[in-house]
Design an enzyme around this catalytic site. Sequence first.
Site, PDB file in Angstrom:
ATOM      1  N   HIS A  17     -12.700  -4.124   4.032  1.00  0.00           N
ATOM      2  CA  HIS A  17     -11.248  -4.279   4.064  1.00  0.00           C
ATOM      3  C   HIS A  17     -10.631  -3.770   5.387  1.00  0.00           C
ATOM      4  CE1 HIS A  17      -7.189  -3.992   1.761  1.00  0.00           C
ATOM      5  NE2 HIS A  17      -6.986  -4.019   3.054  1.00  0.00           N
ATOM      6  N   GLU A  62       0.824  -1.212   0.000  1.00  0.00           N
ATOM      7  CA  GLU A  62       0.000   0.000   0.000  1.00  0.00           C
ATOM      8  C   GLU A  62       0.860   1.265   0.000  1.00  0.00           C
ATOM      9  OE1 GLU A  62      -2.995  -0.380  -0.648  1.00  0.00           O
ATOM     10  OE2 GLU A  62      -3.663  -2.283   0.182  1.00  0.00           O
ATOM     11  N   GLU A  74     -16.545  10.458  23.910  1.00  0.00           N
ATOM     12  CA  GLU A  74     -15.218  10.963  23.509  1.00  0.00           C
ATOM     13  C   GLU A  74     -15.061  11.055  21.980  1.00  0.00           C
ATOM     14  OE1 GLU A  74     -13.071   6.594  23.887  1.00  0.00           O
ATOM     15  OE2 GLU A  74     -11.820   8.361  24.127  1.00  0.00           O
ATOM     16  N   HIS A 132      -6.684  -3.912   9.850  1.00  0.00           N
ATOM     17  CA  HIS A 132      -7.901  -4.676   9.510  1.00  0.00           C
ATOM     18  C   HIS A 132      -8.766  -4.806  10.765  1.00  0.00           C
ATOM     19  CE1 HIS A 132      -5.781  -6.685   5.785  1.00  0.00           C
ATOM     20  NE2 HIS A 132      -5.912  -5.372   5.684  1.00  0.00           N
ATOM     21  N   HIS A 153      -2.626   1.625   8.560  1.00  0.00           N
ATOM     22  CA  HIS A 153      -3.704   0.828   7.960  1.00  0.00           C
ATOM     23  C   HIS A 153      -3.864  -0.465   8.750  1.00  0.00           C
ATOM     24  CE1 HIS A 153      -6.162  -1.418   5.201  1.00  0.00           C
ATOM     25  NE2 HIS A 153      -5.189  -2.248   4.884  1.00  0.00           N
TER      26      HIS A 153
HETATM   27  O1  2HA Z   1      -1.644  -7.203   3.304  1.00  0.00           O
HETATM   28  O2  2HA Z   1      -3.341  -4.949   4.422  1.00  0.00           O
HETATM   29  O3  2HA Z   1      -4.134  -3.824   2.178  1.00  0.00           O
HETATM   30  C1  2HA Z   1      -1.416  -5.880   3.535  1.00  0.00           C
HETATM   31  C2  2HA Z   1      -2.678  -5.162   3.432  1.00  0.00           C
HETATM   32  C3  2HA Z   1      -3.119  -4.726   2.100  1.00  0.00           C
HETATM   33 ZN    ZN Z   2      -5.255  -4.198   4.115  1.00  0.00          ZN
END
Ligand code: 2HA
Ligand code: ZN
Length: 275
Positions: free
Chosen positions: A211, A116, A170, A142, A140
Amino acid sequence: MKVLDSKFAQGFIRMCNDGWEQGWHERNGGNLSYRIKEEEIAEVMDDLKMDGAWKEIGTSVPTLANEYFLVTGSGKYFRNVILEPEDSICIIQVDAKGEKYKICWGLKNGGRPTSELPSHLMNLEVKKKVTDGRYRVVYHAHTTNVIALTFVLPLKDEIFTRELWEMATECPVVFPDGIGVVPWMVPGGRDIAVKTSKLMEKYDVAIWAHHGIFGSGEDFDLTFGLVHTVEKAAEILVKTMSMSPKKLQTIEPDEFRHLAKDFGVTLPEKFLYNK
Ligand code: 2HA
Ligand code: ZN
């Protein structure tokens, strides 16, 4: 100084492990980037190798020209970062045009920066511009409950922001500008990076439908805390919706306005619509 003895590398590694312990980084899921300060890179310069090959970023980030970044590696597991940082993460430098990068430290067994990278660098570029250089971290993850909500809530900034604000007092103080939502897109490329970085012009958080989440902030504490707060609110919303299709009571628009006044934050009226 060795990179691994620096405060910024230690903070980065700790944040990777914090995310792993939250359960947000199955397998190689998630990625983290940090725009290194001039004085920080100067301290570790002796530990860098500057003869690496220049490679295409896949997008253009001219505002980040010549800067250095600490980023997770593509296909690497957050779970392993604390055990084998030199195998899992790397320092890259962006070239003078903002179109290529080279690896200056880390990924000692080979590899590439995060898949990414276009999203990370484009978000870091936007945030550098709109915060006068203050924001340095893009994360980022998940996040389970945020992802779950992208199957049942309309994919609209107004709805995600308002529903999550209502879940904890909050929330509007921690993310007063709101949350952006990106519809499902193929990850890893320039298109999703363009879409996400556009949202990052006005928000600190962008959700990728089905995602995960992107968060940005000044430092590791603020950025991790931001994502943690959003995911916690999402967990409360998932629990609430699981118990009952309708809330019996909640925080009302006028109560948000009152909160905003007392806490000195501005809450855009577009999120305070009447339901
Ligand atoms: O695997 O999270 O978006 C890495 C990620 C791709
Ligand atoms: Zn990801």
